[in-house]
Design an enzyme around this catalytic site. Sequence first.
Site, PDB file in Angstrom:
ATOM      1  NE  ARG A   1      24.230  94.790  61.626  1.00 24.61           N
ATOM      2  CZ  ARG A   1      23.125  94.089  61.898  1.00 24.61           C
ATOM      3  NH1 ARG A   1      22.629  93.261  61.005  1.00 24.61           N
ATOM      4  NH2 ARG A   1      22.525  94.207  63.054  1.00 24.61           N
ATOM      5  CB  ILE A   2      25.035  92.740  53.607  1.00 24.07           C
ATOM      6  CG1 ILE A   2      25.643  91.960  54.778  1.00 24.07           C
ATOM      7  CG2 ILE A   2      25.627  92.267  52.290  1.00 24.07           C
ATOM      8  CD1 ILE A   2      25.293  90.483  54.822  1.00 24.07           C
TER       9      ILE A   2
ATOM     10  CG  ASP B   1      14.998  97.935  53.770  1.00 22.61           C
ATOM     11  OD1 ASP B   1      14.000  97.717  54.481  1.00 22.61           O
ATOM     12  OD2 ASP B   1      16.149  97.633  54.103  1.00 22.61           O
TER      13      ASP B   1
ATOM     14  CB  THR C   1      25.394  87.471  48.412  1.00 17.75           C
ATOM     15  OG1 THR C   1      24.897  88.791  48.689  1.00 17.75           O
ATOM     16  CG2 THR C   1      26.249  87.485  47.166  1.00 17.75           C
ATOM     17  CB  SER C   2      20.262  87.510  50.819  1.00 16.53           C
ATOM     18  OG  SER C   2      19.674  87.666  52.080  1.00 16.53           O
ATOM     19  NE  ARG C   3      20.462  82.410  55.395  1.00  8.92           N
ATOM     20  CZ  ARG C   3      21.687  82.902  55.611  1.00  8.92           C
ATOM     21  NH1 ARG C   3      22.441  83.283  54.603  1.00  8.92           N
ATOM     22  NH2 ARG C   3      22.173  82.973  56.843  1.00  8.92           N
TER      23      ARG C   3
ATOM     24  CG  ASP D   1      27.763  82.999  48.273  1.00  8.50           C
ATOM     25  OD1 ASP D   1      28.572  82.128  47.867  1.00  8.50           O
ATOM     26  OD2 ASP D   1      27.773  83.448  49.432  1.00  8.50           O
TER      27      ASP D   1
ATOM     28  CD  GLU E   1      22.667  77.504  51.074  1.00  2.54           C
ATOM     29  OE1 GLU E   1      22.626  78.346  50.167  1.00  2.54           O
ATOM     30  OE2 GLU E   1      23.269  77.672  52.146  1.00  2.54           O
TER      31      GLU E   1
HETATM   32  P1  NAI Z   1      20.270  93.375  58.129  1.00  2.00           P
HETATM   33  O1  NAI Z   1      19.235  92.894  59.099  1.00  2.00           O
HETATM   34  O2  NAI Z   1      21.283  94.373  58.570  1.00  2.00           O
HETATM   35  O3  NAI Z   1      19.529  93.995  56.843  1.00  2.00           O
HETATM   36  C1  NAI Z   1      18.440  93.390  56.206  1.00  2.00           C
HETATM   37  C2  NAI Z   1      17.625  94.497  55.578  1.00  2.00           C
HETATM   38  O4  NAI Z   1      16.574  93.901  54.829  1.00  2.00           O
HETATM   39  C3  NAI Z   1      16.966  95.422  56.635  1.00  2.00           C
HETATM   40  O5  NAI Z   1      17.257  96.784  56.339  1.00  2.00           O
HETATM   41  C4  NAI Z   1      15.485  95.131  56.486  1.00  2.00           C
HETATM   42  O6  NAI Z   1      14.690  96.281  56.733  1.00  2.00           O
HETATM   43  C5  NAI Z   1      15.416  94.699  55.026  1.00  2.00           C
HETATM   44  N1  NAI Z   1      14.198  93.993  54.685  1.00  2.00           N
HETATM   45  C6  NAI Z   1      13.407  93.222  55.476  1.00  2.00           C
HETATM   46  N2  NAI Z   1      12.360  92.772  54.766  1.00  2.00           N
HETATM   47  C7  NAI Z   1      12.478  93.277  53.513  1.00  2.00           C
HETATM   48  C8  NAI Z   1      11.706  93.169  52.336  1.00  2.00           C
HETATM   49  N3  NAI Z   1      10.549  92.483  52.308  1.00  2.00           N
HETATM   50  N4  NAI Z   1      12.137  93.794  51.228  1.00  2.00           N
HETATM   51  C9  NAI Z   1      13.283  94.519  51.237  1.00  2.00           C
HETATM   52  N5  NAI Z   1      14.056  94.682  52.335  1.00  2.00           N
HETATM   53  C10 NAI Z   1      13.651  94.050  53.454  1.00  2.00           C
HETATM   54  O7  NAI Z   1      20.958  92.061  57.555  1.00  2.00           O
HETATM   55  P2  NAI Z   1      22.395  91.952  56.843  1.00  2.00           P
HETATM   56  O8  NAI Z   1      23.440  91.771  57.881  1.00  2.00           O
HETATM   57  O9  NAI Z   1      22.532  93.047  55.860  1.00  2.00           O
HETATM   58  O10 NAI Z   1      22.224  90.563  56.087  1.00  2.00           O
HETATM   59  C11 NAI Z   1      21.312  90.400  55.008  1.00  2.00           C
HETATM   60  C12 NAI Z   1      21.191  88.934  54.701  1.00  2.00           C
HETATM   61  O11 NAI Z   1      22.432  88.468  54.161  1.00  2.00           O
HETATM   62  C13 NAI Z   1      20.964  88.042  55.935  1.00  2.00           C
HETATM   63  O12 NAI Z   1      19.598  87.915  56.206  1.00  2.00           O
HETATM   64  C14 NAI Z   1      21.562  86.738  55.526  1.00  2.00           C
HETATM   65  O13 NAI Z   1      20.511  85.929  55.040  1.00  2.00           O
HETATM   66  C15 NAI Z   1      22.530  87.084  54.392  1.00  2.00           C
HETATM   67  N6  NAI Z   1      23.929  86.752  54.669  1.00  2.00           N
HETATM   68  C16 NAI Z   1      24.622  86.024  53.746  1.00  2.00           C
HETATM   69  C17 NAI Z   1      25.945  85.681  53.950  1.00  2.00           C
HETATM   70  C18 NAI Z   1      26.746  84.908  52.937  1.00  2.00           C
HETATM   71  O14 NAI Z   1      27.792  84.361  53.293  1.00  2.00           O
HETATM   72  N7  NAI Z   1      26.333  84.851  51.678  1.00  2.00           N
HETATM   73  C19 NAI Z   1      26.612  86.061  55.201  1.00  2.00           C
HETATM   74  C20 NAI Z   1      25.816  86.892  56.083  1.00  2.00           C
HETATM   75  C21 NAI Z   1      24.512  87.189  55.819  1.00  2.00           C
END
Ligand code: NAI
Length: 347
Positions: free
Chosen positions: A157-158, A177, A234-236, A260, A265
């Site tokens: 999504r992001i 991905d 901005t992920s983890r 971020d 953290e």
């Molecule tokens: P999502 O589940 O919609 O997308 C994650 C994508 O990563 C999926 O398409 C998946 O196939 C892919 N993926 C899985 N393993 C992978 C790998 N080894 N290499 C490349 N791609 C891989 O998750 P969404 O909603 O897009 O969120 C992504 C991350 O953003 C979350 O896991 C969370 O950690 C982080 N996040 C950070 C926030 C912030 O405030 N900075 C807020 C919300 C989420």
Amino acid sequence: MKLSVFSAKSYDRTYLDEVLSTTFPTLCEIEYHTFALSAETAPLASTSTAVSVFVNDTLDNTVLHALHATGVRAILLRCAGFNHVDLVTAEKLGLFVANVPAYSPEAVAEFAVTLVQTLNRKTHRAYTRVREGNFNIEGLLGTTLHGKTVGIVGVGRIGLATARIFHGFGCRLLAYDPFAGGEFEQYGSMVELDTLLAESNIVSLHCPLTEGTRHLINEGTLARMKPGAMLVNTSRGGLIDSTAVIEALKTRHLGGLALDVYEAEGELFYNDHSGEIIDDDVLMRLMTFPNVLICGHQGFFTSEALTEIAGVTLSNLSDFAGGKSCANSLVTEGHVLVRRDTAPVRL
Ligand code: NAI
């Protein structure tokens, strides 16, 4: 039913109280704790059936057993990421665990692009200069994003929302991905990680943190990045080996770093430590580089996202309380998370 909310900030209280009174007036009584959930604080949930937590609370084997022993049966994450939850133990204990999968992908994507442009065009430095009456623009030179290559790791999504924005800037887009559907291909090309690293001027991380992605950015992958490229996370925090990143910054191979999130953290973020000595030498070293920008995990922090988080959290609790099936519950089968909105995730 009582719900203990841990790591509660004033904004959590405002948005949860609002949704509770308007949408779920009879669902539960909420007890707010400003501190995080940990082995020490878990007993404070002893009169609650459910707890709600955020990204830096501890939900390991010890804490889950402690919660279960006091009668807690539901864990409500006010976030999308669930890397901090021992889902295998939760499954064994029969705990209901649910997250908020998509509170505002655009909010995080917009923030990732904000970090890129702040670092690129140095608006953070211009702001302080101009306020001091210094209108000299030397040292503020940036690059035009139009025509540059942006590599997106993880196009869920992001990642997709980020791709849409960079596409609007006129950038060439690459993505890696292993589990993606075909949606990204309207913006660019799916490639292997090594190709993405070698060709991108900007690499933006949007995959979840799992055992397979921990330190995805390490000495080896940093070496394969284009010299002078910018890395954005901005992920983890655990996706990046911070020590390796410091070395890549020192050699000037890495041209910029925008964070971020940070792998350690949990001890610091979301609290004011400005009057203290911070013991984290890695974070402190990172902060000395002029081409590093660090924020305290605020990508999600918009009023729209907080409304969604409060609404979905209490809706998940309502599903649990009513014994209904919950679309956001994190169900595992044989150590693999199976849910219809994500690819299978091995725990
Ligand atoms: P999502 O589940 O919609 O997308 C994650 C994508 O990563 C999926 O398409 C998946 O196939 C892919 N993926 C899985 N393993 C992978 C790998 N080894 N290499 C490349 N791609 C891989 O998750 P969404 O909603 O897009 O969120 C992504 C991350 O953003 C979350 O896991 C969370 O950690 C982080 N996040 C950070 C926030 C912030 O405030 N900075 C807020 C919300 C989420």
